[in-house]
Design an enzyme around this catalytic site. Structure first.
Site, PDB file in Angstrom:
ATOM      1  N   CYS A  46      45.704   5.290  -0.428  1.00 39.80           N
ATOM      2  CA  CYS A  46      44.662   6.239  -0.010  1.00 39.80           C
ATOM      3  C   CYS A  46      44.678   7.499  -0.864  1.00 39.80           C
ATOM      4  CB  CYS A  46      44.932   6.606   1.437  1.00 39.80           C
ATOM      5  SG  CYS A  46      44.029   8.053   1.949  1.00 39.80           S
TER       6      CYS A  46
HETATM    7  N1  LIG Z   1      41.639   4.598   6.882  1.00 34.40           N
HETATM    8  C1  LIG Z   1      41.269   5.406   5.914  1.00 34.40           C
HETATM    9  O1  LIG Z   1      41.833   6.488   5.714  1.00 34.40           O
HETATM   10  C2  LIG Z   1      40.140   5.045   5.018  1.00 34.40           C
HETATM   11  C3  LIG Z   1      39.764   3.749   4.892  1.00 34.40           C
HETATM   12  N2  LIG Z   1      38.770   3.398   4.011  1.00 34.40           N
HETATM   13  C4  LIG Z   1      38.388   1.997   3.924  1.00 34.40           C
HETATM   14  O2  LIG Z   1      37.526   1.802   2.826  1.00 34.40           O
HETATM   15  C5  LIG Z   1      36.510   0.875   3.134  1.00 34.40           C
HETATM   16  C6  LIG Z   1      35.171   1.475   2.825  1.00 34.40           C
HETATM   17  O3  LIG Z   1      34.863   2.410   3.839  1.00 34.40           O
HETATM   18  P1  LIG Z   1      33.402   3.047   3.985  1.00 34.40           P
HETATM   19  O4  LIG Z   1      33.128   3.869   2.782  1.00 34.40           O
HETATM   20  O5  LIG Z   1      33.258   3.697   5.298  1.00 34.40           O
HETATM   21  O6  LIG Z   1      32.529   1.743   4.023  1.00 34.40           O
HETATM   22  P2  LIG Z   1      31.116   1.472   3.440  1.00 34.40           P
HETATM   23  O7  LIG Z   1      31.116   1.731   1.991  1.00 34.40           O
HETATM   24  O8  LIG Z   1      30.713   0.142   3.943  1.00 34.40           O
HETATM   25  O9  LIG Z   1      30.265   2.584   4.178  1.00 34.40           O
HETATM   26  C7  LIG Z   1      29.803   2.357   5.462  1.00 34.40           C
HETATM   27  C8  LIG Z   1      28.582   3.217   5.727  1.00 34.40           C
HETATM   28  O10 LIG Z   1      29.034   4.479   6.185  1.00 34.40           O
HETATM   29  C9  LIG Z   1      28.566   5.493   5.296  1.00 34.40           C
HETATM   30  N3  LIG Z   1      29.649   6.431   5.174  1.00 34.40           N
HETATM   31  C10 LIG Z   1      30.879   6.211   4.665  1.00 34.40           C
HETATM   32  N4  LIG Z   1      31.627   7.324   4.739  1.00 34.40           N
HETATM   33  C11 LIG Z   1      30.831   8.233   5.331  1.00 34.40           C
HETATM   34  C12 LIG Z   1      31.002   9.584   5.682  1.00 34.40           C
HETATM   35  N5  LIG Z   1      32.171  10.200   5.427  1.00 34.40           N
HETATM   36  N6  LIG Z   1      29.981  10.241   6.265  1.00 34.40           N
HETATM   37  C13 LIG Z   1      28.809   9.613   6.500  1.00 34.40           C
HETATM   38  N7  LIG Z   1      28.569   8.343   6.178  1.00 34.40           N
HETATM   39  C14 LIG Z   1      29.575   7.669   5.600  1.00 34.40           C
HETATM   40  C15 LIG Z   1      28.205   4.784   4.017  1.00 34.40           C
HETATM   41  O11 LIG Z   1      27.152   5.433   3.333  1.00 34.40           O
HETATM   42  P3  LIG Z   1      27.441   6.243   1.971  1.00 34.40           P
HETATM   43  O12 LIG Z   1      28.406   5.422   1.159  1.00 34.40           O
HETATM   44  O13 LIG Z   1      26.091   6.348   1.362  1.00 34.40           O
HETATM   45  O14 LIG Z   1      28.008   7.552   2.389  1.00 34.40           O
HETATM   46  C16 LIG Z   1      27.727   3.450   4.505  1.00 34.40           C
HETATM   47  O15 LIG Z   1      26.402   3.483   4.915  1.00 34.40           O
HETATM   48  C17 LIG Z   1      36.733   0.470   4.592  1.00 34.40           C
HETATM   49  O16 LIG Z   1      37.431  -0.733   4.620  1.00 34.40           O
HETATM   50  C18 LIG Z   1      37.591   1.579   5.152  1.00 34.40           C
HETATM   51  O17 LIG Z   1      38.454   1.131   6.162  1.00 34.40           O
HETATM   52  C19 LIG Z   1      38.132   4.335   3.259  1.00 34.40           C
HETATM   53  C20 LIG Z   1      38.489   5.645   3.326  1.00 34.40           C
HETATM   54  C21 LIG Z   1      39.476   6.114   4.262  1.00 34.40           C
HETATM   55  N1  LIG Z   2      41.852   6.430   2.369  1.00 33.83           N
HETATM   56  C1  LIG Z   2      41.888   5.123   2.159  1.00 33.83           C
HETATM   57  N2  LIG Z   2      42.541   4.360   3.048  1.00 33.83           N
HETATM   58  C2  LIG Z   2      42.520   3.057   2.833  1.00 33.83           C
HETATM   59  C3  LIG Z   2      41.891   2.472   1.740  1.00 33.83           C
HETATM   60  N3  LIG Z   2      42.035   1.146   1.819  1.00 33.83           N
HETATM   61  C4  LIG Z   2      42.736   0.927   2.933  1.00 33.83           C
HETATM   62  N4  LIG Z   2      43.032   2.071   3.549  1.00 33.83           N
HETATM   63  C5  LIG Z   2      43.796   2.268   4.768  1.00 33.83           C
HETATM   64  O1  LIG Z   2      45.188   2.097   4.511  1.00 33.83           O
HETATM   65  C6  LIG Z   2      45.746   1.254   5.516  1.00 33.83           C
HETATM   66  C7  LIG Z   2      47.021   0.598   5.050  1.00 33.83           C
HETATM   67  O2  LIG Z   2      48.007   1.587   4.841  1.00 33.83           O
HETATM   68  P1  LIG Z   2      49.482   1.295   4.301  1.00 33.83           P
HETATM   69  O3  LIG Z   2      50.123   2.635   4.299  1.00 33.83           O
HETATM   70  O4  LIG Z   2      50.114   0.358   5.271  1.00 33.83           O
HETATM   71  O5  LIG Z   2      49.370   0.711   2.946  1.00 33.83           O
HETATM   72  C8  LIG Z   2      44.615   0.294   5.790  1.00 33.83           C
HETATM   73  O6  LIG Z   2      44.766  -0.419   6.983  1.00 33.83           O
HETATM   74  C9  LIG Z   2      43.411   1.244   5.817  1.00 33.83           C
HETATM   75  O7  LIG Z   2      43.254   1.900   7.036  1.00 33.83           O
HETATM   76  C10 LIG Z   2      41.243   3.318   0.814  1.00 33.83           C
HETATM   77  O8  LIG Z   2      40.679   2.880  -0.211  1.00 33.83           O
HETATM   78  N5  LIG Z   2      41.272   4.638   1.062  1.00 33.83           N
END
Ligand SMILES: NC(=O)C1=CN([C@@H]2O[C@H](COP(=O)(O)OP(=O)(O)OC[C@H]3O[C@@H](n4cnc5c(N)ncnc54)[C@H](OP(=O)(O)O)[C@@H]3O)[C@@H](O)[C@H]2O)C=CC1
Ligand SMILES: Nc1nc2c(ncn2[C@@H]2O[C@H](COP(=O)(O)O)[C@@H](O)[C@H]2O)c(=O)[nH]1
Length: 326
Positions: free
Chosen positions: A177
């Protein structure tokens, strides 16, 4: 926020109680989560470098929880059929874009109801997640809906009120992340405290997601209110999972990249994840067995017999000194 209540995994040591088991093998580390009971409160992350369809079904057959990722959306329908044909629960992920609503419609029309649906969004405390929870629960009330990811009690309450059956806590603590660096937001550095805070208000199960670096972190997650622990980096790099074993400076490794990385997205847009290499560790079942043994040992130190006895132990905050004796 009270700074004294902010801590992470490495800051905490659980305090042992008098043991009541004659063997650690007698400790029950299983958990009822939704409609199924699982051997362990551990689930591999729904990421393309951690899980694939074959591993998912094999885990399900062996009574481990799994969540299939959503990055090959066109395969999900056949995957649900394949799971049900093998007498395995189907556990899939969805996003929130318009096409995902059409996908839910098709599942309903074909009466292909997954037992578990995870709404997998970076910022789960959002109108878009709430709308998707309501849509799924209206069309498929029997599906167990996991919604996330979130960081706060407010978010947990909002998603539960919308109909979520479980919430997933963890924004930014993951190994791949870079959200905390790119946006300044998240639970990186205080993930365990975030779980603790969310659990105070949750009326449904919480999944602790991200930041697990040692097996003991699983017991700590349960102690502070999680019912299930999602693990990425420590469960990538296994024989049964996706990706090739490659040689990196003489050591066998596998690639592990974030779901919001450029490697996943195929483009450098809204990138919040990176790629790294994790050591190749052989069979995932050896690792899961070791996790089970360690968790059974944790339960014994808790003076208990079953997983939830971990909730009753006291703890101290030792501030980053857990590895001092090493
Ligand atoms: N657990 C964590 O800390 C994180 C996990 N991830 C992982 O990365 C993958 C991609 O995630 P994600 O970008 O949400 O998926 P998507 O790219 O599928 O986005 C989903 C939708 O949500 C919108 N979106 C995403 N982030 C935001 C935001 N901050 N505010 C408003 N709209 C938003 C996107 O539009 P648009 O792209 O136009 O904004 C899109 O329409 C997932 O698997 C997620 O679990 C990602 C970041 C943090
Ligand atoms: N901010 C982001 N978080 C992400 C991304 N891809 C996955 N994840 C999150 O990490 C955990 C796994 O964490 P770990 O410490 O066990 O390796 C996963 O389940 C998601 O919630 C990303 O691209 N950006």
């Amino acid at each position: 926020m009270n700074q004294n209540s902010i801590f992470d995994y490495e800051d905490i040591q659980l305090i042992p109680k008098k043991g009541v088991l004659n063997s650690r093998k007698d400790a029950d580390a299983s958990i009822q989560f939704g409609p199924e009971r699982f051997k362990l409160p551990v689930v591999p992350a729904n990421m393309q470098t951690v899980i694939d369809e074959d591993l998912a079904l094999d885990l399900g057959q062996k009574h481990y929880f799994y969540v299939m990722h959503r990055f090959e959306p066109e395969r999900r329908l056949d995957f649900i059929k394949r799971a049900h044909a093998n007498d395995v629960f189907a556990s899939i992920s969805v996003g929130v874009k318009p096409g995902e609503y059409q996908f839910i419609d098709i599942l309903k029309e074909q009466n292909l109801i997954p037992e578990y649906i995870t709404i997998d969004i970076a910022h789960g405390y959002s109108d878009s997640t709430i709308a998707m929870i309501k849509y799924i629960k209206q069309l498929m009330p029997t599906a167990f809906v996991i919604a996330g990811n979130v960081a706060t009690p407010d978010a947990v309450m909002a998603l539960e009120a919308a109909g979520a059956d479980a919430t997933k806590v963890g924004i930014g603590p993951g190994k791949a992340c870079i959200t905390k660096l790119k946006t300044g937001f998240g639970t990186g550095g205080w993930q365990l405290a975030a779980i603790n805070q969310c659990a105070q208000v949750a009326t449904k199960p919480i999944i602790a997601d991200g930041g697990i670096r040692h097996h003991g972190d699983i017991a700590k997650s349960i102690r502070f209110g999680a019912s299930m622990v999602m693990i990425g980096s420590m469960l990538a790099g296994h024989q049964e999972g996706p990706g090739e074993v490659i040689d990196l400076d003489g050591a066998p490794v596998k690639a592990y990249f974030g779901s919001a990385s450029q490697f996943q997205k195929g483009t450098y847009q809204n990138v919040e994840g990176k790629k790294l290499f994790v050591p190749y560790r052989g069979s995932i079942y050896n690792t899961l067995n070791e996790m089970q043994e360690d968790l059974q040992s944790s339960i014994s130190y808790a003076g208990g017999k079953k997983l939830m006895d971990l909730r009753d132990v006291d703890y101290v905050i030792v501030r980053n000194s857990i590895l001092n004796g090493d």
